[in-house]
Design a protein around this motif. Structure first.
Motif, PDB file in Angstrom:
ATOM      1  N   VAL A   8     -38.572  18.339  -0.634  1.00 50.41           N
ATOM      2  CA  VAL A   8     -39.776  18.546  -1.447  1.00 50.41           C
ATOM      3  C   VAL A   8     -41.005  18.039  -0.691  1.00 50.41           C
ATOM      4  CG1 VAL A   8     -40.964  17.992  -3.592  1.00 50.41           C
ATOM      5  CG2 VAL A   8     -38.492  18.363  -3.596  1.00 50.41           C
ATOM      6  N   ALA A   9     -40.904  16.803  -0.237  1.00 50.20           N
ATOM      7  CA  ALA A   9     -42.041  16.199   0.466  1.00 50.20           C
ATOM      8  C   ALA A   9     -42.151  16.692   1.902  1.00 50.20           C
ATOM      9  CB  ALA A   9     -41.904  14.672   0.461  1.00 50.20           C
ATOM     10  N   GLY A  10     -41.046  17.254   2.423  1.00 51.26           N
ATOM     11  CA  GLY A  10     -41.056  17.729   3.801  1.00 51.26           C
ATOM     12  C   GLY A  10     -40.800  16.581   4.770  1.00 51.26           C
ATOM     13  N   GLY A  11     -40.552  16.942   5.997  1.00 46.69           N
ATOM     14  CA  GLY A  11     -40.430  15.903   7.020  1.00 46.69           C
ATOM     15  C   GLY A  11     -39.028  15.579   7.457  1.00 46.69           C
ATOM     16  N   GLY A  12     -38.016  15.840   6.596  1.00 44.57           N
ATOM     17  CA  GLY A  12     -36.637  15.554   6.982  1.00 44.57           C
ATOM     18  C   GLY A  12     -36.450  14.125   7.445  1.00 44.57           C
ATOM     19  N   ASP A  13     -35.876  13.957   8.642  1.00 43.84           N
ATOM     20  CA  ASP A  13     -35.652  12.628   9.201  1.00 43.84           C
ATOM     21  C   ASP A  13     -36.961  11.887   9.446  1.00 43.84           C
ATOM     22  OD1 ASP A  13     -32.936  12.844   9.157  1.00 43.84           O
ATOM     23  OD2 ASP A  13     -32.734  13.479  11.238  1.00 43.84           O
ATOM     24  N   THR A  14     -38.034  12.635   9.665  1.00 39.56           N
ATOM     25  CA  THR A  14     -39.338  12.000   9.894  1.00 39.56           C
ATOM     26  C   THR A  14     -39.753  11.185   8.677  1.00 39.56           C
ATOM     27  OG1 THR A  14     -40.014  13.797  11.362  1.00 39.56           O
ATOM     28  CG2 THR A  14     -41.759  12.396  10.477  1.00 39.56           C
ATOM     29  N   LEU A  15     -39.534  11.747   7.491  1.00 45.21           N
ATOM     30  CA  LEU A  15     -39.862  11.041   6.249  1.00 45.21           C
ATOM     31  C   LEU A  15     -39.047   9.754   6.148  1.00 45.21           C
ATOM     32  CD1 LEU A  15     -41.271  10.991   3.433  1.00 45.21           C
ATOM     33  CD2 LEU A  15     -39.285  12.229   2.552  1.00 45.21           C
ATOM     34  N   PHE A  16     -37.745   9.855   6.436  1.00 48.61           N
ATOM     35  CA  PHE A  16     -36.875   8.678   6.389  1.00 48.61           C
ATOM     36  C   PHE A  16     -37.335   7.628   7.398  1.00 48.61           C
ATOM     37  CE2 PHE A  16     -33.247   6.354   8.103  1.00 48.61           C
ATOM     38  CZ  PHE A  16     -32.708   5.801   6.959  1.00 48.61           C
ATOM     39  N   ASP A  17     -37.631   8.075   8.616  1.00 48.99           N
ATOM     40  CA  ASP A  17     -38.048   7.145   9.668  1.00 48.99           C
ATOM     41  C   ASP A  17     -39.377   6.469   9.330  1.00 48.99           C
ATOM     42  OD1 ASP A  17     -35.805   7.828  11.085  1.00 48.99           O
ATOM     43  OD2 ASP A  17     -36.822   9.306  12.358  1.00 48.99           O
ATOM     44  N   THR A  18     -40.289   7.233   8.762  1.00 53.32           N
ATOM     45  CA  THR A  18     -41.606   6.681   8.400  1.00 53.32           C
ATOM     46  C   THR A  18     -41.471   5.598   7.346  1.00 53.32           C
ATOM     47  OG1 THR A  18     -42.714   8.766   8.914  1.00 53.32           O
ATOM     48  CG2 THR A  18     -43.906   7.228   7.502  1.00 53.32           C
TER      49      THR A  18
END
Length: 518
Positions: free
Chosen positions: A10-20
């Protein structure tokens, strides 16, 4: 509680969201995340999730699934209650977790099978002959020459040709990377899918025979899943590799009352693979409490509720993910058995446009389905209160509701009410104990070699399927093995065989552990 869901899809980003969010030191109050590739250990070491031990004494519902909690602790590599896995069960790991039907098995348009006189189907050669009769009958009745017994597609190909890989489950094998792993009750060893005579090879030759008989949709090599799904819905395909392809698209109530739809074929030599219940969960995702959460006790109570019968019914019960709260959707009859009411029937099987009664809050039923996208307990497990499965499709009251289609099928299948019941009674169900096993992250060199191996397997498999003769099909498949050796397949095979052996060992251990606790 009010949930503000921040999800990659939903928010987008995949692993990037998790890492952030990990870098910021705050994943959120309630965390649902995968445990593969060492992620769980990293979350514990980085102190991003909470040890729930202080609250665990009151988590009585979660304690029913202690094996799952212990598995998360083991994977975390540190003592504590770090989370609860998804799809757990307290049922036996040697009992089929598929409910009413296996995922992959030979399904056919039963109405056309009936019209040709229910012929015996001894093996795959006989199956091809029966499919030819069905195709001839369907074309004769409809006047449509674009009806095919078999229709395939390419866009799910991965380690191998996906359609042949899935159909290998008809004979008790499940693919893990490049090897076929036998179910526990089979004497066979782990075999490379590329091995001549393997279940995978067997299905390649079956599809080739069907193709040479004019039974395979000529668009199979170019179409995708969506194209195939539309054809099934429009009555252009007569065989389904999976229960969840043919049935949902053809077996409407209206069609079933006409005797029309897909049903399991009586293939005499099949030995259908089915996974057992997993006391330790599916090994993929788990739910935990974020370390920065303010009211951790309240969150622990909410997690515990998700694993309670009420929470399971309210979140997701049947395989379609529909929510089925008591009273709103079902009640107990005079025998104490759960029984769907009129609203429940619509909610479970045709919820489009369904409005919730005002006394339960009103609004669209579909808007009330849990958006956590997390299955806590396998829905085919038994509710300790009703002594029936959570899944309404397994209730005695639901199984008693027969249609013209199901009645005719049952009459020719030893009186069975479900596919699993028939396969069990006929000794044609191969249960693989429900072990939880997560393969270790592999070396980059192996991944590189695997990429080349996959390409060769897929290309050669399709070439074999469309070969102009049986001899050409067999030689194409055999030559594939030689090509794989030149690509360094031995190194990939060693990794895959080791992982398959570890899976089998995990199966043996969970069976023993479950038996010791009984």
């Amino acid at each position: 509680m009010e949930l503000n869901i921040i999800a990659p899809n939903v928010a987008g980003g995949g692993d990037t969201l998790f890492d952030t969010r990990s870098t910021a030191g705050n994943l959120g109050d309630l965390v649902i995340v995968g445990m593969q590739n060492g992620r769980l250990q990293k979350l514990v070491k980085s102190k991003l999730i909470t040890d729930m031990t202080p609250y665990y004494g009151k988590m009585t519902n979660v304690k029913r699934y202690q094996a799952g909690v212990d598995y998360v602790t083991k994977q975390a590599g540190q003592d504590g209650v770090w989370g609860v896995p998804g799809n757990v069960s307290d049922e036996s790991p040697t009992k089929s977790a598929d409910g009413i039907e296996p995922a992959a098995a030979p399904y056919i348009r039963w109405d056309y099978y009936a019209k040709i006189g229910y012929p015996e189907i001894k093996d795959l050669d006989g199956f091809a002959d029966v499919l030819k009769q069905m195709q001839d009958k369907a074309r004769e009745e409809t006047g449509d020459d674009d009806i095919y017994a078999v229709s395939l597609f390419k866009d799910w190909d991965g380690e191998m040709m996906q359609n042949a890989m899935a159909a290998s489950q008809w004979y008790g094998y499940f693919a893990q990377n490049s090897v076929l792993v036998p179910s526990d009750d089979k004497d066979s060893q782990i075999v490379p899918a590329s091995q001549v005579g393997s279940a995978y090879d067997k299905m390649i030759e079956f599809f080739n025979k069907c193709d040479r008989m004019g039974l395979v949709d000529p668009e199979s090599t170019t179409q995708n899943w969506d194209n195939l799904s539309t054809k099934v819905t429009n009555g252009k395909v007569l065989m389904s590799i999976w229960s969840w392809l043919g049935k949902p698209r053809m077996n409407s109530n209206e069609n079933q009352e006409k005797g029309v739809g897909f049903m399991l074929a009586p293939l005499q030599d099949m030995d259908v693979y089915t996974p057992g219940f997993q006391p330790e969960g599916d090994g993929n995702t788990f739910i935990a409490i974020g370390s920065k959460a303010k009211n951790k006790e309240r969150l622990a109570k909410f997690i515990d509720w998700l694993y309670s019968p009420e929470g399971i019914y309210a979140s997701a019960t049947n395989s379609g993910g529909a929510a089925c709260p008591k009273d709103m959707c079902w009640t107990l009859n005079d025998k104490g058995e759960p029984q769907l009411n009129e609203f429940g029937e619509k909610a479970m099987f045709n919820s489009d446009g369904l409005q919730v009664p005002a006394e339960y809050g009103g609004g669209s039923y579909n808007d009330g389905i849990s958006t956590l996208n997390f299955k806590t307990v396998n829905a085919n497990s038994t509710d300790p209160d009703t002594k029936s499965a959570y899944n309404p499709q397994l209730w005695a009251t639901q199984l008693a509701k027969q249609t013209k289609l199901s009645e005719d099928w049952s009459k020719h299948m030893d009186g069975a009410k479900t596919d699993i019941e028939y396969l069990e009674k006929a000794g044609k169900l191969a249960v693989a104990p429900g072990a939880t096993y997560t393969p270790p992250q592999e070396d980059s060199q192996i991944s590189t070699l695997r990429s080349s191996v996959k390409t060769e397997v897929i290309n050669a498999s399709w070439q074999a399927v469309v070969a102009k003769s049986e001899a050409e099909c067999q030689s194409t498949f055999k030559n594939m093995g030689t090509q794989l050796n030149d690509l360094g397949y031995e190194q990939v095979l060693k990794v895959d065989e080791d992982n398959a052996k570890a899976l089998i060992k995990a199966r043996q251990e969970i069976v023993k552990e479950y038996a010791d606790k009984q």
